[in-house]
Scaffold this active site. Structure first.
Site, PDB file in Angstrom:
ATOM      1  N   ASN A 188      41.545  41.328  38.747  1.00 33.17           N
ATOM      2  CA  ASN A 188      41.399  40.651  37.452  1.00 33.17           C
ATOM      3  C   ASN A 188      40.244  39.664  37.551  1.00 33.17           C
ATOM      4  O   ASN A 188      40.367  38.637  38.216  1.00 33.17           O
ATOM      5  CB  ASN A 188      42.709  39.926  37.108  1.00 33.17           C
ATOM      6  CG  ASN A 188      42.572  39.082  35.859  1.00 33.17           C
ATOM      7  OD1 ASN A 188      41.660  39.284  35.053  1.00 33.17           O
ATOM      8  ND2 ASN A 188      43.489  38.131  35.696  1.00 33.17           N
ATOM      9  N   LYS A 201      39.113  37.844  35.251  1.00 34.07           N
ATOM     10  CA  LYS A 201      39.297  36.723  34.302  1.00 34.07           C
ATOM     11  C   LYS A 201      38.012  36.529  33.488  1.00 34.07           C
ATOM     12  O   LYS A 201      37.335  37.510  33.183  1.00 34.07           O
ATOM     13  CB  LYS A 201      39.691  35.449  35.042  1.00 34.07           C
ATOM     14  CG  LYS A 201      40.840  35.674  36.024  1.00 34.07           C
ATOM     15  CD  LYS A 201      41.391  34.398  36.568  1.00 34.07           C
ATOM     16  CE  LYS A 201      42.356  34.675  37.694  1.00 34.07           C
ATOM     17  NZ  LYS A 201      43.545  33.848  37.640  1.00 34.07           N
ATOM     18  N   HIS A 257      49.431  38.400  30.771  1.00 39.79           N
ATOM     19  CA  HIS A 257      49.056  37.567  31.918  1.00 39.79           C
ATOM     20  C   HIS A 257      49.508  36.130  31.665  1.00 39.79           C
ATOM     21  O   HIS A 257      49.478  35.655  30.527  1.00 39.79           O
ATOM     22  CB  HIS A 257      47.540  37.629  32.123  1.00 39.79           C
ATOM     23  CG  HIS A 257      47.101  37.015  33.416  1.00 39.79           C
ATOM     24  ND1 HIS A 257      46.950  35.654  33.570  1.00 39.79           N
ATOM     25  CD2 HIS A 257      46.819  37.563  34.616  1.00 39.79           C
ATOM     26  CE1 HIS A 257      46.572  35.410  34.815  1.00 39.79           C
ATOM     27  NE2 HIS A 257      46.495  36.546  35.474  1.00 39.79           N
ATOM     28  N   GLU A 283      48.133  33.394  32.076  1.00 40.12           N
ATOM     29  CA  GLU A 283      47.140  32.542  31.399  1.00 40.12           C
ATOM     30  C   GLU A 283      47.174  32.784  29.890  1.00 40.12           C
ATOM     31  O   GLU A 283      46.964  31.860  29.097  1.00 40.12           O
ATOM     32  CB  GLU A 283      45.745  32.779  32.007  1.00 40.12           C
ATOM     33  CG  GLU A 283      45.643  32.147  33.389  1.00 40.12           C
ATOM     34  CD  GLU A 283      44.650  32.797  34.333  1.00 40.12           C
ATOM     35  OE1 GLU A 283      43.809  33.597  33.897  1.00 40.12           O
ATOM     36  OE2 GLU A 283      44.726  32.501  35.546  1.00 40.12           O
ATOM     37  N   GLU A 336      53.964  37.955  39.000  1.00 36.62           N
ATOM     38  CA  GLU A 336      53.001  36.907  39.328  1.00 36.62           C
ATOM     39  C   GLU A 336      53.653  35.546  39.105  1.00 36.62           C
ATOM     40  O   GLU A 336      53.653  35.027  37.972  1.00 36.62           O
ATOM     41  CB  GLU A 336      51.766  37.021  38.423  1.00 36.62           C
ATOM     42  CG  GLU A 336      51.044  38.338  38.555  1.00 36.62           C
ATOM     43  CD  GLU A 336      49.573  38.204  38.179  1.00 36.62           C
ATOM     44  OE1 GLU A 336      48.738  38.474  39.046  1.00 36.62           O
ATOM     45  OE2 GLU A 336      49.274  37.792  37.055  1.00 36.62           O
ATOM     46  N   GLY A 368      46.009  31.316  41.386  1.00 29.67           N
ATOM     47  CA  GLY A 368      44.819  30.480  41.490  1.00 29.67           C
ATOM     48  C   GLY A 368      45.057  29.159  42.202  1.00 29.67           C
ATOM     49  O   GLY A 368      44.215  28.271  42.171  1.00 29.67           O
ATOM     50  N   SER A 425      47.347  34.509  44.365  1.00 28.41           N
ATOM     51  CA  SER A 425      46.605  34.117  45.562  1.00 28.41           C
ATOM     52  C   SER A 425      46.683  35.150  46.686  1.00 28.41           C
ATOM     53  O   SER A 425      46.822  34.804  47.862  1.00 28.41           O
ATOM     54  CB  SER A 425      47.074  32.739  46.051  1.00 28.41           C
ATOM     55  OG  SER A 425      46.816  31.746  45.062  1.00 28.41           O
TER      56      SER A 425
HETATM   57  C1  PEP Z   1      45.590  36.793  38.567  1.00 28.34           C
HETATM   58  O1  PEP Z   1      44.642  36.383  37.901  1.00 28.34           O
HETATM   59  O2  PEP Z   1      46.331  37.681  38.109  1.00 28.34           O
HETATM   60  C2  PEP Z   1      45.819  36.217  39.895  1.00 28.34           C
HETATM   61  C3  PEP Z   1      46.850  36.619  40.585  1.00 28.34           C
HETATM   62  O3  PEP Z   1      44.923  35.273  40.319  1.00 28.34           O
HETATM   63  P1  PEP Z   1      44.748  34.730  41.847  1.00 28.34           P
HETATM   64  O4  PEP Z   1      44.742  35.937  42.752  1.00 28.34           O
HETATM   65  O5  PEP Z   1      43.435  34.012  41.809  1.00 28.34           O
HETATM   66  O6  PEP Z   1      45.902  33.840  42.122  1.00 28.34           O
END
Ligand code: PEP
Length: 220
Positions: free
Chosen positions: A7, A9, A77, A79, A143, A149, A179
């Site tokens: 992703n 973003k 997601h 976010e 997630e 992040g 992460s």
């Molecule tokens: C994501 O954006 O779905 C994500 C898991 O980000 P990160 O790996 O940076 O935590």
């Protein structure tokens, strides 16, 4: 089978040609979709609306994505949920419409730190998953919001517990996200119910993303 999706973003992301041949999905911003498709990458959008067209400023529809050669989309997601007010109902509508139109969907679920500390993880996951229906083109990404992040990762055991719970609700592959980096990917992929990863930050770095893809391949 392990699925790795990156992703990007709201980042421009790496040169798609540098990723050619990698067994992975990329989810670039809308402006890079065409480049990624042209480079032969399996390309997903980061969101998709439930209507095929209409007065929905800022949105994009499944037929529009299909016309570009896009294969699927992320939906829900954290976010989108946290910063843009997306609800379980909206996530359900987006998912159903995308699947109906022929796209693949990675639907994201996960609890906040507050919810985990209040022992509400299972209730939250149950609520978020309950609006989705089993489908051969549906994958769920677990997630935990507190791990996205932040550099904090769920332990492989925490991921396994959550994935097994999600699969008890819906029989679809479940990816872990939060992460994921080359140095923690193998431990996560060793878990029986971790079917791959949704990678944010580390997918912007070609070497890191490739290393995660290799860890997934050596497991499958
Ligand atoms: C994501 O954006 O779905 C994500 C898991 O980000 P990160 O790996 O940076 O935590």
């Amino acid at each position: 089978m392990s699925i790795v999706a990156g992703n990007w973003k709201m980042f421009d992301g790496p040169d798609p040609h540098a990723l050619a041949g990698l067994d992975a999905i990329v989810c670039p911003p809308y402006t890079r979709l065409r480049d990624c498709v042209a480079a032969g990458l399996t390309t997903y959008a980061q969101n998709v609306h439930w209507e095929p067209e209409g007065a929905y400023t800022g949105e994009i529809s499944a037929p529009m994505l299909l016309e570009l050669g896009v294969t699927g989309s992320l939906v829900g997601h954290s976010e989108r949920r946290q910063l843009f007010g997306e609800t379980d109902e909206g996530v359900a509508r987006r998912t159903a419409a995308a699947l109906e139109a022929g796209l693949h969907v990675i639907a994201c679920v996960g609890e906040t730190l507050e919810q985990r500390e209040a022992d509400e993880t299972q209730a939250v996951l149950r609520r978020q998953v309950s609006v989705l229906d089993e489908h051969e083109r549906l994958v769920i990404a677990y997630e935990p919001v507190w791990a996205i992040g932040t550099g904090l990762t769920a332990t492989p055991e925490m991921a396994q517990t959550a994935h097994a719970f999600i699969k008890s609700l819906l029989d679809v592959p479940v990816l872990y996200g939060g992460s994921v980096k080359p140095d923690n990917a193998t431990g996560l992929f060793e878990q029986p119910d971790v079917d791959g990863a949704l990678v944010g930050g580390a997918s912007l770095d070609i070497d890191s993303f490739r290393a995660i893809c290799e860890a997934a391949r050596s497991r499958s």
